[in-house]
Motif scaffolding. Structure first.
Motif, PDB file in Angstrom:
ATOM      1  N   PRO A 178       0.844  -1.199   0.000  1.00 25.34           N
ATOM      2  CA  PRO A 178       0.000   0.000   0.000  1.00 25.34           C
ATOM      3  C   PRO A 178       0.877   1.246   0.000  1.00 25.34           C
ATOM      4  CG  PRO A 178       0.084  -0.966   2.196  1.00 25.34           C
ATOM      5  CD  PRO A 178       0.808  -1.921   1.267  1.00 25.34           C
ATOM      6  N   ALA A 179       0.291   2.378  -0.284  1.00 27.80           N
ATOM      7  CA  ALA A 179       1.031   3.634  -0.239  1.00 27.80           C
ATOM      8  C   ALA A 179       1.544   3.867   1.180  1.00 27.80           C
ATOM      9  CB  ALA A 179       0.130   4.783  -0.678  1.00 27.80           C
ATOM     10  N   TYR A 180       2.753   4.328   1.271  1.00 25.38           N
ATOM     11  CA  TYR A 180       3.370   4.598   2.573  1.00 25.38           C
ATOM     12  C   TYR A 180       2.662   5.771   3.236  1.00 25.38           C
ATOM     13  CZ  TYR A 180       6.810   5.811   6.122  1.00 25.38           C
ATOM     14  OH  TYR A 180       7.419   6.095   7.306  1.00 25.38           O
ATOM     15  N   ALA A 181       2.220   5.541   4.475  1.00 25.48           N
ATOM     16  CA  ALA A 181       1.534   6.600   5.227  1.00 25.48           C
ATOM     17  C   ALA A 181       2.071   6.630   6.656  1.00 25.48           C
ATOM     18  CB  ALA A 181       0.033   6.358   5.211  1.00 25.48           C
ATOM     19  N   GLY A 182       3.363   6.374   6.802  1.00 27.71           N
ATOM     20  CA  GLY A 182       3.972   6.309   8.132  1.00 27.71           C
ATOM     21  C   GLY A 182       4.245   4.867   8.519  1.00 27.71           C
ATOM     22  N   ASP A 183       5.197   4.687   9.419  1.00 23.82           N
ATOM     23  CA  ASP A 183       5.610   3.336   9.786  1.00 23.82           C
ATOM     24  C   ASP A 183       4.499   2.504  10.415  1.00 23.82           C
ATOM     25  OD1 ASP A 183       8.174   3.579   8.795  1.00 23.82           O
ATOM     26  OD2 ASP A 183       9.015   4.216  10.710  1.00 23.82           O
ATOM     27  N   VAL A 184       3.706   3.114  11.279  1.00 23.63           N
ATOM     28  CA  VAL A 184       2.675   2.375  11.999  1.00 23.63           C
ATOM     29  C   VAL A 184       1.327   3.043  11.752  1.00 23.63           C
ATOM     30  CG1 VAL A 184       1.905   1.583  14.271  1.00 23.63           C
ATOM     31  CG2 VAL A 184       4.340   1.665  13.752  1.00 23.63           C
ATOM     32  N   GLY A 185       0.342   2.214  11.395  1.00 19.59           N
ATOM     33  CA  GLY A 185      -0.985   2.741  11.104  1.00 19.59           C
ATOM     34  C   GLY A 185      -1.859   2.812  12.344  1.00 19.59           C
ATOM     35  N   PRO A 186      -3.103   3.252  12.165  1.00 19.73           N
ATOM     36  CA  PRO A 186      -4.023   3.374  13.296  1.00 19.73           C
ATOM     37  C   PRO A 186      -4.339   2.030  13.955  1.00 19.73           C
ATOM     38  CG  PRO A 186      -5.121   3.931  11.217  1.00 19.73           C
ATOM     39  CD  PRO A 186      -3.671   3.713  10.917  1.00 19.73           C
ATOM     40  N   ASP A 187      -4.161   0.949  13.217  1.00 19.44           N
ATOM     41  CA  ASP A 187      -4.401  -0.383  13.782  1.00 19.44           C
ATOM     42  C   ASP A 187      -3.176  -0.899  14.559  1.00 19.44           C
ATOM     43  OD1 ASP A 187      -2.642  -0.885  11.702  1.00 19.44           O
ATOM     44  OD2 ASP A 187      -3.994  -2.218  10.618  1.00 19.44           O
ATOM     45  N   ARG A 188      -2.141  -0.045  14.674  1.00 17.61           N
ATOM     46  CA  ARG A 188      -0.897  -0.351  15.390  1.00 17.61           C
ATOM     47  C   ARG A 188      -0.044  -1.381  14.668  1.00 17.61           C
ATOM     48  NH1 ARG A 188       0.643   3.437  17.445  1.00 17.61           N
ATOM     49  NH2 ARG A 188       2.011   2.358  18.843  1.00 17.61           N
ATOM     50  N   LEU A 189      -0.371  -1.687  13.412  1.00 16.50           N
ATOM     51  CA  LEU A 189       0.449  -2.590  12.609  1.00 16.50           C
ATOM     52  C   LEU A 189       1.362  -1.763  11.724  1.00 16.50           C
ATOM     53  CD1 LEU A 189      -2.117  -5.279  11.419  1.00 16.50           C
ATOM     54  CD2 LEU A 189      -0.492  -5.441  13.313  1.00 16.50           C
ATOM     55  N   GLN A 190       2.526  -2.330  11.436  1.00 16.63           N
ATOM     56  CA  GLN A 190       3.451  -1.712  10.492  1.00 16.63           C
ATOM     57  C   GLN A 190       2.736  -1.654   9.151  1.00 16.63           C
ATOM     58  OE1 GLN A 190       5.651  -2.038   7.818  1.00 16.63           O
ATOM     59  NE2 GLN A 190       7.743  -1.914   8.559  1.00 16.63           N
ATOM     60  N   TRP A 191       3.019  -0.659   8.357  1.00 21.75           N
ATOM     61  CA  TRP A 191       2.278  -0.441   7.112  1.00 21.75           C
ATOM     62  C   TRP A 191       2.373  -1.575   6.109  1.00 21.75           C
ATOM     63  CZ3 TRP A 191       4.498   0.749   2.176  1.00 21.75           C
ATOM     64  CH2 TRP A 191       5.882   0.828   2.163  1.00 21.75           C
ATOM     65  N   LYS A 192       3.357  -2.479   6.264  1.00 13.98           N
ATOM     66  CA  LYS A 192       3.549  -3.583   5.311  1.00 13.98           C
ATOM     67  C   LYS A 192       2.929  -4.903   5.765  1.00 13.98           C
ATOM     68  CE  LYS A 192       8.182  -1.843   4.445  1.00 13.98           C
ATOM     69  NZ  LYS A 192       9.594  -2.149   4.630  1.00 13.98           N
ATOM     70  N   THR A 193       2.575  -5.017   7.036  1.00 13.26           N
ATOM     71  CA  THR A 193       2.233  -6.304   7.643  1.00 13.26           C
ATOM     72  C   THR A 193       1.160  -7.055   6.874  1.00 13.26           C
ATOM     73  OG1 THR A 193       2.841  -5.391   9.792  1.00 13.26           O
ATOM     74  CG2 THR A 193       1.577  -7.437   9.794  1.00 13.26           C
ATOM     75  N   ARG A 194       0.026  -6.452   6.680  1.00 14.27           N
ATOM     76  CA  ARG A 194      -1.088  -7.141   6.006  1.00 14.27           C
ATOM     77  C   ARG A 194      -0.712  -7.543   4.576  1.00 14.27           C
ATOM     78  NH1 ARG A 194      -5.867  -6.520   8.927  1.00 14.27           N
ATOM     79  NH2 ARG A 194      -5.739  -4.942  10.555  1.00 14.27           N
ATOM     80  N   ALA A 195      -0.037  -6.662   3.862  1.00 13.19           N
ATOM     81  CA  ALA A 195       0.350  -6.960   2.482  1.00 13.19           C
ATOM     82  C   ALA A 195       1.321  -8.131   2.421  1.00 13.19           C
ATOM     83  CB  ALA A 195       0.958  -5.723   1.823  1.00 13.19           C
ATOM     84  N   LEU A 196       2.284  -8.195   3.335  1.00 10.16           N
ATOM     85  CA  LEU A 196       3.256  -9.284   3.306  1.00 10.16           C
ATOM     86  C   LEU A 196       2.596 -10.627   3.581  1.00 10.16           C
ATOM     87  CD1 LEU A 196       6.312  -7.582   5.012  1.00 10.16           C
ATOM     88  CD2 LEU A 196       5.898  -7.979   2.569  1.00 10.16           C
ATOM     89  N   VAL A 197       1.652 -10.651   4.512  1.00  3.95           N
ATOM     90  CA  VAL A 197       0.934 -11.906   4.789  1.00  3.95           C
ATOM     91  C   VAL A 197       0.092 -12.302   3.586  1.00  3.95           C
ATOM     92  CG1 VAL A 197      -0.869 -12.932   6.237  1.00  3.95           C
ATOM     93  CG2 VAL A 197       1.030 -11.681   7.290  1.00  3.95           C
ATOM     94  N   ARG A 198      -0.531 -11.325   2.940  1.00  4.66           N
ATOM     95  CA  ARG A 198      -1.319 -11.621   1.727  1.00  4.66           C
ATOM     96  C   ARG A 198      -0.422 -12.187   0.638  1.00  4.66           C
ATOM     97  NH1 ARG A 198      -1.322  -8.646  -2.480  1.00  4.66           N
ATOM     98  NH2 ARG A 198      -0.835  -6.705  -1.378  1.00  4.66           N
ATOM     99  N   ILE A 199       0.723 -11.583   0.422  1.00  3.74           N
ATOM    100  CA  ILE A 199       1.648 -12.023  -0.619  1.00  3.74           C
ATOM    101  C   ILE A 199       2.206 -13.411  -0.302  1.00  3.74           C
ATOM    102  CG2 ILE A 199       3.898 -11.551  -1.670  1.00  3.74           C
ATOM    103  CD1 ILE A 199       3.156  -8.509  -1.269  1.00  3.74           C
ATOM    104  N   ALA A 200       2.518 -13.659   0.963  1.00  2.00           N
ATOM    105  CA  ALA A 200       3.063 -14.970   1.358  1.00  2.00           C
ATOM    106  C   ALA A 200       2.037 -16.070   1.102  1.00  2.00           C
ATOM    107  CB  ALA A 200       3.482 -14.955   2.818  1.00  2.00           C
TER     108      ALA A 200
END
Length: 107
Positions: free
Chosen positions: A29-51
């Motif tokens: 996703p577009a970078y919007a800061g290291d940690v989002g409102p859900d307290r997850l790093q901005w890459k976390t969900r995408a990396l799990v989806r890709i894996a």
């Protein structure tokens, strides 16, 4: 695979410095800061989806406890979330830890 805000520039700038071949780039996703409102790093969900259930190693200088818990709960495969020091990046000890994890995984 590169999973970085550098996107494909990682292949142009970082890969040659590390002696790596051109690697695919994760659809992040577009970078919007290291940690989002859900307290997850901005890459976390995408990396799990890709894996997509496959084992994966994630090296980053920003990995939190929330990311570790979320991956453990949402990713059915093995995953190593390895945090590196932002001042030095990955060093030999980091790579040795990752190699050990991969060897254990392979049995």
């Amino acid at each position: 695979m590169w999973a970085t805000a550098w996107m494909d520039r990682a292949n142009e700038v970082i890969a040659p410095l590390l002696g790596l071949p051109r690697l695919p780039v994760a659809d992040l996703p577009a970078y919007a800061g290291d940690v989002g409102p859900d307290r997850l790093q901005w890459k976390t969900r995408a990396l799990v989806r890709i894996a997509d259930g496959r084992p994966f190693v994630w090296l980053d200088d920003v990995i939190g406890d929330g990311d570790r818990r979320w991956v453990a709960e949402e990713h059915p495969g093995a995953a190593l979330l390895h945090e590196v020091d932002s001042a030095t990046g990955a060093v030999a000890a980091d790579l040795a830890s990752i190699a050990e994890w991969v060897l254990r995984l392979r049995g």
